[in-house]
Design a protein around this motif. Structure first.
Motif, PDB file in Angstrom:
ATOM      1  N   ALA A  58       1.424   7.910  -0.915  1.00 31.72           N
ATOM      2  CA  ALA A  58       2.416   8.811  -0.227  1.00 31.72           C
ATOM      3  C   ALA A  58       3.798   8.255  -0.272  1.00 31.72           C
ATOM      4  O   ALA A  58       4.774   9.058  -0.765  1.00 31.72           O
ATOM      5  CB  ALA A  58       1.986   9.193   1.284  1.00 31.72           C
ATOM      6  N   ARG A  59       3.891   7.088  -0.135  1.00 26.70           N
ATOM      7  CA  ARG A  59       5.188   6.302  -0.160  1.00 26.70           C
ATOM      8  C   ARG A  59       5.959   6.456  -1.501  1.00 26.70           C
ATOM      9  O   ARG A  59       6.961   6.697  -1.710  1.00 26.70           O
ATOM     10  CB  ARG A  59       5.139   4.782   0.475  1.00 26.70           C
ATOM     11  CG  ARG A  59       6.661   4.258   0.472  1.00 26.70           C
ATOM     12  CD  ARG A  59       6.401   2.587   0.892  1.00 26.70           C
ATOM     13  NE  ARG A  59       5.464   1.972   0.336  1.00 26.70           N
ATOM     14  CZ  ARG A  59       5.793   1.349  -0.698  1.00 26.70           C
ATOM     15  NH1 ARG A  59       6.748   1.040  -1.210  1.00 26.70           N
ATOM     16  NH2 ARG A  59       4.613   0.644  -1.125  1.00 26.70           N
ATOM     17  N   ARG A  60       4.960   6.240  -2.529  1.00 26.91           N
ATOM     18  CA  ARG A  60       5.488   6.135  -4.010  1.00 26.91           C
ATOM     19  C   ARG A  60       5.792   7.813  -4.217  1.00 26.91           C
ATOM     20  O   ARG A  60       6.846   7.766  -4.884  1.00 26.91           O
ATOM     21  CB  ARG A  60       4.253   5.663  -4.729  1.00 26.91           C
ATOM     22  CG  ARG A  60       4.306   4.277  -4.659  1.00 26.91           C
ATOM     23  CD  ARG A  60       3.521   3.748  -5.886  1.00 26.91           C
ATOM     24  NE  ARG A  60       1.967   4.223  -5.552  1.00 26.91           N
ATOM     25  CZ  ARG A  60       0.932   4.305  -6.393  1.00 26.91           C
ATOM     26  NH1 ARG A  60       1.140   3.802  -7.730  1.00 26.91           N
ATOM     27  NH2 ARG A  60      -0.166   4.874  -5.881  1.00 26.91           N
ATOM     28  N   LEU A  61       5.087   8.624  -3.817  1.00 26.49           N
ATOM     29  CA  LEU A  61       5.477  10.014  -3.940  1.00 26.49           C
ATOM     30  C   LEU A  61       7.039  10.290  -3.428  1.00 26.49           C
ATOM     31  O   LEU A  61       7.783  11.078  -3.944  1.00 26.49           O
ATOM     32  CB  LEU A  61       4.502  10.904  -3.469  1.00 26.49           C
ATOM     33  CG  LEU A  61       3.114  10.768  -4.399  1.00 26.49           C
ATOM     34  CD1 LEU A  61       1.897  11.737  -3.453  1.00 26.49           C
ATOM     35  CD2 LEU A  61       3.250  11.498  -5.566  1.00 26.49           C
ATOM     36  N   LEU A  62       6.985  10.027  -2.147  1.00 23.06           N
ATOM     37  CA  LEU A  62       8.277  10.163  -1.588  1.00 23.06           C
ATOM     38  C   LEU A  62       9.465   9.727  -2.144  1.00 23.06           C
ATOM     39  O   LEU A  62      10.619  10.034  -2.421  1.00 23.06           O
ATOM     40  CB  LEU A  62       8.346   9.574   0.188  1.00 23.06           C
ATOM     41  CG  LEU A  62       7.513  10.554   0.886  1.00 23.06           C
ATOM     42  CD1 LEU A  62       7.255   9.779   2.202  1.00 23.06           C
ATOM     43  CD2 LEU A  62       7.871  12.016   0.956  1.00 23.06           C
ATOM     44  N   GLU A  63       9.241   8.298  -2.732  1.00 24.05           N
ATOM     45  CA  GLU A  63      10.256   7.569  -3.817  1.00 24.05           C
ATOM     46  C   GLU A  63      10.685   8.169  -4.815  1.00 24.05           C
ATOM     47  O   GLU A  63      11.616   8.544  -5.267  1.00 24.05           O
ATOM     48  CB  GLU A  63       9.743   6.048  -3.767  1.00 24.05           C
ATOM     49  CG  GLU A  63       9.845   5.591  -2.776  1.00 24.05           C
ATOM     50  CD  GLU A  63       9.053   3.910  -2.853  1.00 24.05           C
ATOM     51  OE1 GLU A  63       8.619   3.640  -3.972  1.00 24.05           O
ATOM     52  OE2 GLU A  63       9.199   3.258  -2.045  1.00 24.05           O
ATOM     53  N   ASP A  64       9.469   8.957  -5.118  1.00 28.41           N
ATOM     54  CA  ASP A  64       9.572   9.677  -6.908  1.00 28.41           C
ATOM     55  C   ASP A  64      10.521  10.865  -6.584  1.00 28.41           C
ATOM     56  O   ASP A  64      11.328  11.324  -7.339  1.00 28.41           O
ATOM     57  CB  ASP A  64       8.200  10.262  -7.353  1.00 28.41           C
ATOM     58  CG  ASP A  64       7.507   8.996  -7.992  1.00 28.41           C
ATOM     59  OD1 ASP A  64       8.237   7.957  -8.185  1.00 28.41           O
ATOM     60  OD2 ASP A  64       6.180   9.023  -8.201  1.00 28.41           O
ATOM     61  N   LEU A  65       9.977  11.554  -5.296  1.00 31.99           N
ATOM     62  CA  LEU A  65      11.127  12.753  -4.912  1.00 31.99           C
ATOM     63  C   LEU A  65      12.406  12.349  -4.721  1.00 31.99           C
ATOM     64  O   LEU A  65      13.434  13.233  -5.089  1.00 31.99           O
ATOM     65  CB  LEU A  65      10.368  13.319  -3.577  1.00 31.99           C
ATOM     66  CG  LEU A  65       9.138  14.172  -3.761  1.00 31.99           C
ATOM     67  CD1 LEU A  65       8.659  14.617  -2.407  1.00 31.99           C
ATOM     68  CD2 LEU A  65       9.212  15.213  -4.681  1.00 31.99           C
ATOM     69  N   ASP A  66      12.621  11.252  -4.163  1.00 27.11           N
ATOM     70  CA  ASP A  66      14.053  10.781  -4.029  1.00 27.11           C
ATOM     71  C   ASP A  66      14.772  10.647  -5.447  1.00 27.11           C
ATOM     72  O   ASP A  66      15.923  11.060  -5.819  1.00 27.11           O
ATOM     73  CB  ASP A  66      14.232   9.545  -3.301  1.00 27.11           C
ATOM     74  CG  ASP A  66      13.858   9.635  -1.670  1.00 27.11           C
ATOM     75  OD1 ASP A  66      14.113  10.943  -1.411  1.00 27.11           O
ATOM     76  OD2 ASP A  66      13.588   8.709  -1.224  1.00 27.11           O
TER      77      ASP A  66
ATOM     78  N   GLU B 280      15.977  13.928  -7.123  1.00 23.01           N
ATOM     79  CA  GLU B 280      17.108  14.253  -6.995  1.00 23.01           C
ATOM     80  C   GLU B 280      18.254  13.565  -7.714  1.00 23.01           C
ATOM     81  O   GLU B 280      19.249  14.163  -8.130  1.00 23.01           O
ATOM     82  CB  GLU B 280      17.391  14.171  -5.466  1.00 23.01           C
ATOM     83  CG  GLU B 280      16.533  15.293  -4.754  1.00 23.01           C
ATOM     84  CD  GLU B 280      16.491  15.009  -3.102  1.00 23.01           C
ATOM     85  OE1 GLU B 280      17.351  14.093  -2.718  1.00 23.01           O
ATOM     86  OE2 GLU B 280      15.848  15.414  -2.250  1.00 23.01           O
TER      87      GLU B 280
END
Length: 73
Positions: free
Chosen positions: A44-52, A55
């Motif tokens: 989940a942390r990696r997915l959030l980093e990918d979303l950042d 952008e």
């Protein structure tokens, strides 16, 4: 020690051994559950980093496209 006493001792030992195996198995199940949770949190942390990063990449792409459309290259 009589045969009955020996049998009782053997049965008590066997029960204790079974209890140890059960507790060890339950502990292993808990460890595996915690490891699975840690893996999901890491994902989940990696997915959030990918979303950042998406952008950031979108901003870069928009800037490059705007620059090329304006003849800046």
């Amino acid at each position: 020690m009589s045969i009955d006493d020996q049998e009782q001792a053997r049965q008590a030992y066997q029960r204790a051994l079974e209890a140890i195996h059960l507790l060890r198995s339950q502990a292993q199940d808990r460890v595996e559950a915690i490891q699975g949770y840690a893996t999901r949190v890491h994902r989940a942390r990696r997915l959030l980093e990918d979303l950042d990063r998406v952008e950031d990449y979108d901003r870069i792409a928009d800037g490059l496209l705007a620059e090329s459309a304006g003849g800046g290259q």
